[in-house]
Scaffold this motif. Structure first.
Motif, short mmCIF file in Angstrom:
data_model
loop_
_atom_site.label_atom_id
_atom_site.label_comp_id
_atom_site.label_asym_id
_atom_site.label_seq_id
_atom_site.Cartn_x
_atom_site.Cartn_y
_atom_site.Cartn_z
N ILE A 59 24.34 11.74 77.13
CA ILE A 59 25.75 12.12 77.23
C ILE A 59 26.33 12.26 75.82
N ARG A 60 27.43 12.97 75.76
CA ARG A 60 28.15 13.15 74.50
C ARG A 60 29.57 12.63 74.71
N ALA A 61 30.00 11.80 73.79
CA ALA A 61 31.36 11.26 73.82
C ALA A 61 32.14 11.85 72.67
N ILE A 62 33.35 12.31 72.96
CA ILE A 62 34.23 12.85 71.93
C ILE A 62 35.58 12.17 72.08
N ALA A 63 36.08 11.65 70.98
CA ALA A 63 37.38 10.97 70.99
C ALA A 63 38.27 11.61 69.94
N GLU A 64 39.53 11.80 70.31
CA GLU A 64 40.52 12.35 69.38
C GLU A 64 41.65 11.34 69.21
N LEU A 65 41.87 10.93 67.97
CA LEU A 65 42.91 9.98 67.62
C LEU A 65 44.20 10.73 67.36
N LYS A 66 45.25 10.32 68.07
CA LYS A 66 46.57 10.90 67.86
C LYS A 66 47.47 9.76 67.44
N LEU A 67 47.99 9.83 66.22
CA LEU A 67 48.81 8.74 65.73
C LEU A 67 49.98 9.25 64.94
N PRO A 68 51.07 8.47 64.95
CA PRO A 68 52.25 8.85 64.16
C PRO A 68 51.93 8.80 62.67
N ASP A 69 52.59 9.65 61.91
CA ASP A 69 52.33 9.73 60.47
C ASP A 69 52.51 8.40 59.76
N GLU A 70 53.47 7.58 60.21
CA GLU A 70 53.72 6.33 59.50
C GLU A 70 52.57 5.32 59.66
N ARG A 71 51.61 5.60 60.55
CA ARG A 71 50.49 4.68 60.74
C ARG A 71 49.19 5.22 60.14
N THR A 72 49.27 6.31 59.41
CA THR A 72 48.08 6.96 58.86
C THR A 72 47.27 6.02 57.99
N ALA A 73 47.90 5.34 57.05
CA ALA A 73 47.17 4.47 56.11
C ALA A 73 46.40 3.38 56.84
N GLU A 74 46.95 2.88 57.93
CA GLU A 74 46.31 1.81 58.69
C GLU A 74 44.95 2.23 59.25
N PHE A 75 44.80 3.51 59.58
CA PHE A 75 43.57 4.00 60.20
C PHE A 75 42.63 4.68 59.21
N TYR A 76 43.00 4.69 57.96
CA TYR A 76 42.15 5.30 56.94
C TYR A 76 40.86 4.49 56.81
N CYS A 77 39.75 5.16 56.92
CA CYS A 77 38.43 4.57 56.71
C CYS A 77 38.13 3.43 57.70
N ALA A 78 38.56 3.59 58.93
CA ALA A 78 38.30 2.58 59.96
C ALA A 78 36.83 2.63 60.38
N THR A 79 36.33 1.50 60.84
CA THR A 79 34.98 1.44 61.39
C THR A 79 35.05 1.90 62.84
N ILE A 80 34.08 2.71 63.25
CA ILE A 80 34.03 3.23 64.61
C ILE A 80 32.94 2.49 65.35
N GLU A 81 33.31 1.87 66.46
CA GLU A 81 32.34 1.10 67.25
C GLU A 81 32.32 1.64 68.67
N TRP A 82 31.13 2.00 69.13
CA TRP A 82 30.94 2.49 70.50
C TRP A 82 30.25 1.39 71.30
N ASP A 83 30.80 1.04 72.44
CA ASP A 83 30.17 0.12 73.39
C ASP A 83 29.81 0.97 74.59
N TRP A 84 28.52 1.14 74.84
CA TRP A 84 28.07 2.08 75.86
C TRP A 84 28.08 1.51 77.27
N GLY A 85 28.32 0.22 77.42
CA GLY A 85 28.40 -0.38 78.74
C GLY A 85 27.06 -0.71 79.35
N ASP A 86 25.98 -0.46 78.62
CA ASP A 86 24.63 -0.78 79.10
C ASP A 86 23.97 -1.82 78.19
#
Length: 155
Positions: A59-86
């Motif tokens: 399977i292919r998972a695609i996620a799109e982050l939509k965030l207000p401009d004032e929170r941009t710095a908070e999400f800069y260079c975040a770690t992405i963690e996928w939990d596949w449920g298996d």
């Protein structure tokens, strides 16, 4: 050349309708807030393709982050963690320069692929993290039906 005439009878009927129509409301309804005036909320749109498949299934998972401009710095260079449920997880982290407003780019689209080897209903979850703190998460489910290899052998 054609001319239009309104008969006195038709004119009188139109005038009568205008006089007998209900009065306007004393207070007009409050105007709806424009789309740009509404406060923007953080959200993650997570999609899985295919949603239903047969094992083994990639399977292919695609996620799109939509965030207000004032929170941009908070999400800069975040770690992405996928939990596949298996009982498996995958993680992506990057080395980044310090955040500079107007210069640094926040990653807003994430994708990953995963193979489910047996049938089941799995809850796939994406978490965006800074250190150990979860900044945002989203989840969806994928259904994997048993494949030919999962079928019991007849005796």
């Amino acid at each position: 050349m054609s001319s239009y005439r309104m008969s006195a009878h038709a004119f009188g009927l139109a005038a009568a309708l205008a006089v007998t129509s209900p009065p306007l409301l004393a207070e007009p309804p409050a105007p709806q807030a424009a789309e740009s005036d509404k406060p923007k909320k953080l959200s993650i749109d997570l999609r899985i393709t295919p949603v239903v498949s047969f094992a083994p299934s990639r399977i292919r998972a695609i996620a799109e982050l939509k965030l207000p401009d004032e929170r941009t710095a908070e999400f800069y260079c975040a770690t992405i963690e996928w939990d596949w449920g298996d009982l498996t997880e995958s993680e992506e982290s990057n080395e980044c320069e310090p955040y500079e407003a107007g210069v640094s780019n926040v990653k807003r689209v994430f994708s990953a692929e995963h193979t489910f080897h047996s049938g089941g209903r799995y809850r796939v979850q994406l978490r965006l993290k800074r250190n150990r703190k979860v900044l945002a998460s989203s989840s969806t489910t994928v259904t994997v039906r048993p494949g030919v290899r999962d079928a019991p052998l007849e005796q």
